[in-house]
Enzyme design. Structure first.
Site, PDB file in Angstrom:
ATOM      1  N   ARG A  51      50.005  47.978  32.965  1.00 11.38           N
ATOM      2  CA  ARG A  51      49.939  47.669  31.525  1.00 11.38           C
ATOM      3  C   ARG A  51      48.751  46.810  31.143  1.00 11.38           C
ATOM      4  O   ARG A  51      48.043  47.110  30.170  1.00 11.38           O
ATOM      5  CB  ARG A  51      51.208  46.915  31.075  1.00 11.38           C
ATOM      6  CG  ARG A  51      52.388  47.774  30.808  1.00 11.38           C
ATOM      7  CD  ARG A  51      53.632  47.024  31.221  1.00 11.38           C
ATOM      8  NE  ARG A  51      53.625  46.897  32.670  1.00 11.38           N
ATOM      9  CZ  ARG A  51      54.090  47.849  33.483  1.00 11.38           C
ATOM     10  NH1 ARG A  51      54.654  48.897  32.995  1.00 11.38           N
ATOM     11  NH2 ARG A  51      54.007  47.714  34.794  1.00 11.38           N
ATOM     12  N   THR A  52      48.568  45.715  31.847  1.00 14.50           N
ATOM     13  CA  THR A  52      47.573  44.735  31.389  1.00 14.50           C
ATOM     14  C   THR A  52      46.180  45.344  31.429  1.00 14.50           C
ATOM     15  O   THR A  52      45.430  45.286  30.448  1.00 14.50           O
ATOM     16  CB  THR A  52      47.646  43.468  32.265  1.00 14.50           C
ATOM     17  OG1 THR A  52      48.997  43.040  32.323  1.00 14.50           O
ATOM     18  CG2 THR A  52      46.778  42.367  31.689  1.00 14.50           C
ATOM     19  N   LYS A  80      33.643  42.397  51.820  1.00 18.96           N
ATOM     20  CA  LYS A  80      32.636  42.025  52.839  1.00 18.96           C
ATOM     21  C   LYS A  80      32.484  40.521  52.932  1.00 18.96           C
ATOM     22  O   LYS A  80      31.606  40.022  53.629  1.00 18.96           O
ATOM     23  CB  LYS A  80      31.275  42.619  52.457  1.00 18.96           C
ATOM     24  CG  LYS A  80      31.245  44.124  52.292  1.00 18.96           C
ATOM     25  CD  LYS A  80      29.845  44.529  51.837  1.00 18.96           C
ATOM     26  CE  LYS A  80      29.846  45.887  51.170  1.00 18.96           C
ATOM     27  NZ  LYS A  80      28.646  46.094  50.344  1.00 18.96           N
ATOM     28  N   ARG A 101      42.187  39.434  36.679  1.00 24.03           N
ATOM     29  CA  ARG A 101      43.479  39.096  37.293  1.00 24.03           C
ATOM     30  C   ARG A 101      43.204  38.746  38.744  1.00 24.03           C
ATOM     31  O   ARG A 101      42.452  39.457  39.430  1.00 24.03           O
ATOM     32  CB  ARG A 101      44.459  40.252  37.198  1.00 24.03           C
ATOM     33  CG  ARG A 101      45.721  40.015  38.027  1.00 24.03           C
ATOM     34  CD  ARG A 101      46.755  41.071  37.819  1.00 24.03           C
ATOM     35  NE  ARG A 101      47.386  40.924  36.513  1.00 24.03           N
ATOM     36  CZ  ARG A 101      48.451  41.615  36.110  1.00 24.03           C
ATOM     37  NH1 ARG A 101      48.987  42.510  36.920  1.00 24.03           N
ATOM     38  NH2 ARG A 101      48.974  41.442  34.921  1.00 24.03           N
ATOM     39  N   HIS A 129      49.875  33.800  32.337  1.00 26.39           N
ATOM     40  CA  HIS A 129      49.566  35.166  31.918  1.00 26.39           C
ATOM     41  C   HIS A 129      49.517  35.129  30.381  1.00 26.39           C
ATOM     42  O   HIS A 129      50.416  35.629  29.698  1.00 26.39           O
ATOM     43  CB  HIS A 129      50.658  36.103  32.433  1.00 26.39           C
ATOM     44  CG  HIS A 129      50.332  37.566  32.376  1.00 26.39           C
ATOM     45  ND1 HIS A 129      49.237  38.073  31.692  1.00 26.39           N
ATOM     46  CD2 HIS A 129      50.979  38.640  32.904  1.00 26.39           C
ATOM     47  CE1 HIS A 129      49.237  39.398  31.811  1.00 26.39           C
ATOM     48  NE2 HIS A 129      50.275  39.759  32.548  1.00 26.39           N
TER      49      HIS A 129
HETATM   50  N1   CP Z   1      53.325  42.846  32.445  1.00 29.12           N
HETATM   51  C1   CP Z   1      52.330  43.083  33.324  1.00 29.12           C
HETATM   52  O1   CP Z   1      51.516  42.192  33.590  1.00 29.12           O
HETATM   53  O2   CP Z   1      52.290  44.349  33.821  1.00 29.12           O
HETATM   54  P1   CP Z   1      51.194  44.891  34.833  1.00 29.12           P
HETATM   55  O3   CP Z   1      51.335  44.103  36.111  1.00 29.12           O
HETATM   56  O4   CP Z   1      51.463  46.345  34.990  1.00 29.12           O
HETATM   57  O5   CP Z   1      49.851  44.619  34.217  1.00 29.12           O
END
Ligand code: CP
Length: 310
Positions: A51-52, A80, A101, A129
Site C-alpha cells: 500500500r504505502t 555491496k 521505508r 509511520h
Molecule cells: N499499511 C502499510 O504500511 O502497508 P504496506 O506495508 O503494504 O505498505
C-alpha cells in the site's frame, strides 16, 4: 535538515494536520493535477510494502511527476556494503523528494541529517509511520464526522506496531479515550503510556477484546502481529493468533463503529467481516492515496487549497 521533511507525526501541528486533511479531501474530489511537472520523486523501500509504496507512487503519477526507486534493497549497492548515508546522498543528486521505508528505527531522521532534499518517512522499524497516521485520521474523520471525543480501541501488536504509536501521538489534539487490548508480551510500551499521561489522554488496558469493549467503541483498530520484529519465532507462534475479530462479534456493535486496520492482515480479521457494514479497512487504504498526494505537495512547498483559490 529540510523543514518540509516528515519523519514523525510530532513534526506537524494540529492546524497543519487539519489543513492536510482538507487538502486530502480536495484530492479525493479532484485527483488529477499537474502540480509536479518536471519533478522526480524517489521511493526507497528497504522493507517490503504494498500500500504505502504503490499509493505514494500513484500519488506522484496523479500529480504529474515521475518516480524512480527500488522495492528490494538487495538489488541495490547497499547489498555491496554501501551505507545509508551514501545511498541518500547519491539519490539526493537525482531527485526533488525522497520517500523511504527502513527497518531501523531512526533511519529517516538520520537521512534528513545528511541531505537538504526533503524526506518523507514511510515507516522506520517499530517507531513511526506518519503517512499511515494521516490516512487513519482522514478515515476516522470521514466515518465519524469529527476527530474529537472518540473512543478508540487498539488491538493486537501494540509493542511493535508503529502505526498505533504514531496514532496515539496525533490524537493528543483531539481528546480521545483509548483502550489498549493486547497480551502481556505485546502490550503498549511504557513510553507511549507515559505520553498519554503527560498529555492528559485517558487510556485503559485489557487482555480481552470483550463485547463490552467492542460495543462501546467508535473505532476498533486491529493490527497484525509483526513477525519481522521477533527474534524468537516460538514467541511469535505463541501470540500470533490471540486476537481475531469475526462478524458474529459485531452483532451488537453501534452503527457508527468502524473497523480499521493498516493492512496487511493475517488472521486478525476474519474474511466474514469484509462484508459487514462496520468494515472500513479497504476504504481506509484507498484514502491513503489522497492523503499522500497532500503530503507530497507539503514536502515540495505546494498548497493546493491556496493554489485553487488563486
Ligand atoms: N499499511 C502499510 O504500511 O502497508 P504496506 O506495508 O503494504 O505498505
Amino acid at each position: 535538515m529540510n523543514p518540509n521533511s516528515l519523519v514523525s507525526i510530532a513534526d506537524i501541528s494540529r492546524e497543519e494536520i487539519l489543513h492536510l486533511l482538507d487538502e486530502a479531501a480536495y484530492f479525493e474530489s479532484n485527483p488529477n493535477h499537474k502540480l509536479l511537472d518536471g519533478k522526480v520523486v524517489a521511493t526507497l523501500f528497504f522493507e517490503p510494502s504494498t500500500r504505502t509504496r504503490l499509493s505514494f507512487e500513484t500519488a506522484v503519477n496523479r500529480l504529474g511527476g515521475r518516480v524512480i526507486g527500488f522495492s528490494d534493497a538487495a538489488t541495490t549497492s547497499s547489498s555491496k556494503g554501501e551505507t545509508l548515508k551514501d545511498t541518500i546522498k547519491m539519490v539526493s543528486n537525482y531527485v526533488d523528494l525522497i520517500i523511504m521505508r527502513h527497518f531501523l528505527e531512526g533511519a529517516a531522521r538520520y537521512a534528513t541529517e545528511v541531505t537538504e532534499t526533503p524526506i518523507i518517512n514511510a515507516g522506520d522499524g517499530a517507531h513511526q509511520h506518519p503517512s499511515q497516521t494521516m490516512l487513519d485520521l482522514y478515515s476516522i474523520r470521514k466515518t465519524q464526522g469529527r476527530l474529537n471525543d472518540l473512543t478508540i480501541t487498539l488491538v493486537g501488536d501494540l509493542k511493535y506496531g508503529r502505526t498505533v504509536h504514531s496514532l496515539i501521538m496525533a490524537m493528543k489534539y483531539f481528546n480521545p479515550k483509548f483502550r489498549f487490548v493486547a497480551c502481556d508480551e505485546l502490550k503498549m510500551p511504557e513510553v507511549y503510556k507515559n505520553f498519554c499521561r503527560e498529555n492528559g489522554i485517558e487510556f485503559t488496558e485489557h487482555t480481552e477484546l470483550s463485547p463490552e469493549v467492542i460495543n462501546t467503541s467508535d473505532i476498533i483498530y486491529m493490527t497484525r502481529v509483526q513477525r519481522e520484529r521477533f527474534t524468537d519465532i516460538d514467541e511469535y507462534n505463541r501470540v500470533k493468533d490471540l486476537y481475531s475479530l469475526c462478524a458474529a462479534m459485531l452483532a451488537d456493535a453501534p452503527e457508527n463503529l468502524r473497523i480499521l486496520h493498516p493492512l496487511p492482515r493475517v488472521n486478525e480479521i476474519a474474511l466474514d467481516v469484509d462484508d459487514d457494514p462496520h468494515a472500513y479497512y479497504f476504504d481506509q487504504a484507498r484514502n491513503g492515496l489522497y492523503v499522500r498526494q497532500a503530503l507530497i505537495c507539503r514536502a515540495l512547498g505546494i498548497d493546493i487549497l491556496k493554489n485553487s483559490e488563486a
